[in-house]
Each structure stands twice: as structure tokens, then as C-alpha cells.
Design an enzyme around this catalytic site. Sequence first.
Site, short mmCIF file in Angstrom:
data_model
loop_
_atom_site.label_atom_id
_atom_site.label_comp_id
_atom_site.label_asym_id
_atom_site.label_seq_id
_atom_site.Cartn_x
_atom_site.Cartn_y
_atom_site.Cartn_z
N CYS A 269 5.80 0.18 7.19
CA CYS A 269 5.46 1.32 6.35
C CYS A 269 6.67 1.65 5.48
CB CYS A 269 5.11 2.52 7.24
SG CYS A 269 4.64 3.98 6.32
N LEU A 270 6.40 1.92 4.20
CA LEU A 270 7.52 2.23 3.30
C LEU A 270 8.23 3.51 3.70
CD1 LEU A 270 5.92 1.27 -0.15
CD2 LEU A 270 7.61 -0.01 1.17
N GLY B 47 0.84 -1.20 0.00
CA GLY B 47 0.00 0.00 0.00
C GLY B 47 0.87 1.24 0.00
N GLN C 25 3.07 10.14 0.84
CA GLN C 25 4.37 9.45 0.92
C GLN C 25 5.26 9.74 -0.28
OE1 GLN C 25 2.44 5.45 1.98
NE2 GLN C 25 4.38 5.37 3.08
N HIS D 44 -4.58 1.76 7.32
CA HIS D 44 -3.23 2.32 7.45
C HIS D 44 -3.03 3.44 6.42
CE1 HIS D 44 1.35 1.65 7.81
NE2 HIS D 44 1.23 2.42 6.76
N GLU D 45 -3.48 3.20 5.17
CA GLU D 45 -3.28 4.19 4.10
C GLU D 45 -4.18 5.41 4.29
OE1 GLU D 45 -0.66 3.76 2.59
OE2 GLU D 45 -0.41 1.63 2.97
N HIS E 204 -2.64 7.75 6.61
CA HIS E 204 -1.63 8.59 5.97
C HIS E 204 -2.26 9.88 5.42
CE1 HIS E 204 2.23 6.56 5.96
NE2 HIS E 204 1.71 5.43 5.53
#
Length: 176
Positions: A98-99, A49, A54, A140-141, A144
Site C-alpha cells: 500500500c502506498l 491503485g 490516501q 483493496h481500494e 480504503h
Amino acid sequence: MPRMTIRPILLHPDPRLKKAAAPVGEITDEIRVLAADMLQTMYDAPGIGLAAPQVGAMVRVLVMDCVKEEGTDPRPMALVDPEITWASEETAIYEEGCLSIPEHYADVERPSEVEVRWTTLEGGTATERFGGLWATCVQHEIDHLDGKLFIDYLKPLRRQMITRKMVKLKREQARA
Ligand code: NI
């Protein structure tokens, strides 16, 4: 299909990761290109995701693909202006990563099922109920898009420790 570009992923701590993103409203070519780039960037990372902030785009767009089974077709999804319209009382705990916070993982408890409504890249409206890993990922996204990271669910001490390590990592990367 536009040519896709892998965009650099912002690393925590970064003020853009703490800011709420703006609603998109009308779908434009710019949004379609952003979504395509985000999918490419996510698969390349690799991740399941990615949210627009991000990659430094402060708009409410997220992409995900939580298909993990071997031999199953990928399911790239792009959600514009997503909203959680229902959440289960039942919760589930997943170890999240998380990226933007590479190599740090922690258990986070969230509703185990959510219903989400969003605008599609074609400008229509879609609704779907997500469970399992998809439910965790979409929450989660969406977090963000509200400037919230998974480490915000952790105890302050743990969060500060991760942040300190990330500051150090970014300093090392800047020097390299
Ligand atoms: Ni993330």
C-alpha cells in the site's frame, strides 16, 4: 484536460485512513480534477491503485491501473462511488502492499473475482467483472473508502509491528 498535480500521500497511521469516505453523488469539476491528480500521483509513486482518502480527500473515489505486461497500453481507471455487487466464492491470495504503508507487504486472501458497479467521471454508470490482480486491487481500494487497510486482515501482532515501524518512519521523516 486540467493540469495535473501530484498530491502528497498520507502515511499510516493517520486518522483519515481509518475513516469512511462520503459518497460523491453528482460528478463535479472538483471530482474530475481530484481523479486526474490521483492518477498522476499513483503513476508517479509508482503504484497500481490509489483511494481518495490516501490524499486526504474523504470522498468515495478510487483510481487504478493494473496493466503490467510490457508493450500493453496503460488502462487508467477512475471509479466514483464503487460498489461490489457480486463476489466469487473462490478466493485468491496476493501479496499486497500500500502506498500509505511503504515497504511492508503481506499475503491477503480475498474473493478471486468481483463485480463492481460505479459512477464514471462522465456521470454514467459502469459495471465490470474483475479478476486476477484487478480484483485484488479494486477490493483493496474500496476497503480504503471504508477506512480499512490491508494490515487489518493480519494477525494483531503483525499489524502492531508494522504500525510501530511506520510511526518510527514518520517521526524520522518529520525530523528530516
Ligand atoms: Ni492501499
